[in-house]
Design an enzyme around this catalytic site. Structure first.
Site, short mmCIF file in Angstrom:
data_model
loop_
_atom_site.label_atom_id
_atom_site.label_comp_id
_atom_site.label_asym_id
_atom_site.label_seq_id
_atom_site.Cartn_x
_atom_site.Cartn_y
_atom_site.Cartn_z
CB CYS A 216 -0.87 -0.03 1.26
SG CYS A 216 -1.88 1.44 1.51
CB CYS B 112 -3.06 4.08 -5.48
SG CYS B 112 -4.38 3.28 -4.53
N1 DGL Z 1 -4.03 0.73 -1.83
C1 DGL Z 1 -3.59 1.88 -1.17
C2 DGL Z 1 -2.39 2.54 -1.82
O1 DGL Z 1 -1.60 1.89 -2.45
C3 DGL Z 1 -4.55 2.87 -0.60
C4 DGL Z 1 -5.97 2.92 -0.95
C5 DGL Z 1 -6.78 3.60 0.16
O2 DGL Z 1 -7.06 2.92 1.14
O3 DGL Z 1 -7.10 4.80 0.02
O4 DGL Z 1 -2.18 3.71 -1.69
#
Ligand code: DGL
Length: 258
Positions: A70, A182
Site C-alpha cells: 500500500c 496506488c
Molecule cells: N491501496 C492503497 C495505496 O496503495 C490505498 C488505498 C486507500 O485505502 O485509500 O495507496
C-alpha cells in the site's frame, strides 16, 4: 513461515500477484483492512493507528517478512514499522524514478496517480524534489478508483466517465508515463490505457517490490519450498467463506490478464 502482505483493501492483491509469479514456492498471508478502507481520505494519525493495529496482528501470526502493499501506508508508517519489528518489512512507493528517467528518451511529462494522503506526505514530496529536476512531474489524486475497486466495479462506464472528468484539465498528449501510485489502480489499466494516447507507459512499483522481496529473502536465507498457499484476513478476521475466497481468487486471475 508465511510472507505477510498488507493493504487497506484489495489493492495489495496486485502486488501479491507479482510475488506469486516470482516466488511460487512460498506461503502467504494476505491482510486487507476492509473495515477502515479507504486510507487515502483519512488523516495521517488515524491511518497510522489502523496500520499499527493490523501489523501487530500480522506479526502475532508469525510471518518471516512483511510487504506493506500500500503506497499510502508505506508513506505514513514504514520507518516506524521497521523500528518496531525484527523481520524484514518492505514497502511500495510511486515509481517516480523510472518515469523521470524516461524523459531523457521521450521528452514527455510524468503523471503520478495516487491517493490524497500519499500525495500530501513528506516522503512522496521529498522523492519528487530529489528526482524531478526538469519540473515534469504532475500529480492527481483519484480516490474514486479506490472506491470502484472495493465495489468490484472495474469496467463499468461510470469508471470511464469519472476518469475522463478527473483528467479533463490535463493535456494527455504531453505525458509519456503514467505512474500508478496506488495499489488499487492496476485493476484499471485497461480503462486508463484507452484514455491516454498510444505509446503512453503505465507503470507501477509492484514488480520492483516483488523483486526486492525475493532479493531480501535470498540474502537472509529465508527462501523455502512451500506450496503457494494463501490465507486471507479482513481486519483481523480469517476469511473462510467460499464466496469471498473465490472473489480473491478472481482478482488474482484478473491480474494475470493484465
Ligand atoms: N491501496 C492503497 C495505496 O496503495 C490505498 C488505498 C486507500 O485505502 O485509500 O495507496
Amino acid at each position: 513461515m508465511r510472507i505477510g502482505f498488507f493493504d487497506s483493501g484489495i489493492g495489495g492483491i496486485t502486488v501479491l500477484h507479482q510475488a506469486l509469479k516470482l516466488l511460487p514456492n512460498e506461503d502467504y498471508l494476505f491482510y486487507a483492512d476492509t473495515q477502515n478502507v479507504p486510507y487515502g481520505e483519512k488523516t495521517k494519525d488515524e491511518v497510522k493507528q489502523y496500520i499499527f493495529q493490523a501489523v501487530q496482528f500480522i506479526a502475532d501470526q508469525q510471518v518471516k517478512a512483511l510487504v506493506i502493499a500500500c503506497n499510502t501506508a508505506t508513506s505514513v508508517a514504514i520507518e516506524e514499522l521497521r523500528e518496531r519489528y525484527a523481520f524484514p518489512i518492505l514497502g511500495i512507493e510511486p515509481a517516480v524514478k523510472p518515469a523521470v528517467q524516461k524523459w531523457e528518451i521521450d521528452r514527455k511529462k510524468v503523471l503520478v496517480l495516487a491517493t490524497n494522503l500519499t500525495l500530501k506526505e513528506e516522503k512522496f514530496n521529498n522523492l519528487v524534489k530529489r528526482l524531478d529536476h526538469q519540473d515534469i512531474v504532475n500529480c492527481l489524486a483519484l480516490p474514486g478508483l479506490v472506491e470502484f475497486a472495493e465495489r468490484h466495479q472495474f469496467n463499468e462506464e461510470i469508471v470511464g466517465s469519472y476518469l475522463r472528468q478527473e483528467l479533463s484539465r490535463f493535456d494527455l498528449c504531453q505525458y509519456g508515463t503514467v505512474v500508478l501510485g496506488c495499489t488499487h489502480f492496476p485493476y484499471f489499466t485497461g480503462v486508463l490505457r484507452d484514455l491516454f494516447p498510444e505509446g503512453t507507459d503505465l507503470i507501477s512499483g509492484s514488480l520492483g517490490t516483488a523483486r526486492n522481496l525475493k532479493r531480501i529473502l535470498e540474502n537472509n536465507d529465508l527462501l523455502e519450498s512451500a506450496s503457494g498457499n494463501i490465507v486471507f484476513y479482513q481486519s483481523g478476521v480469517r476469511v473462510e467463506d467460499a464466496a469471498t475466497l473465490e472473489r480473491y481468487g478472481q482478482l488474482l486471475a484478473m491480474m494475470d490478464e493484465r
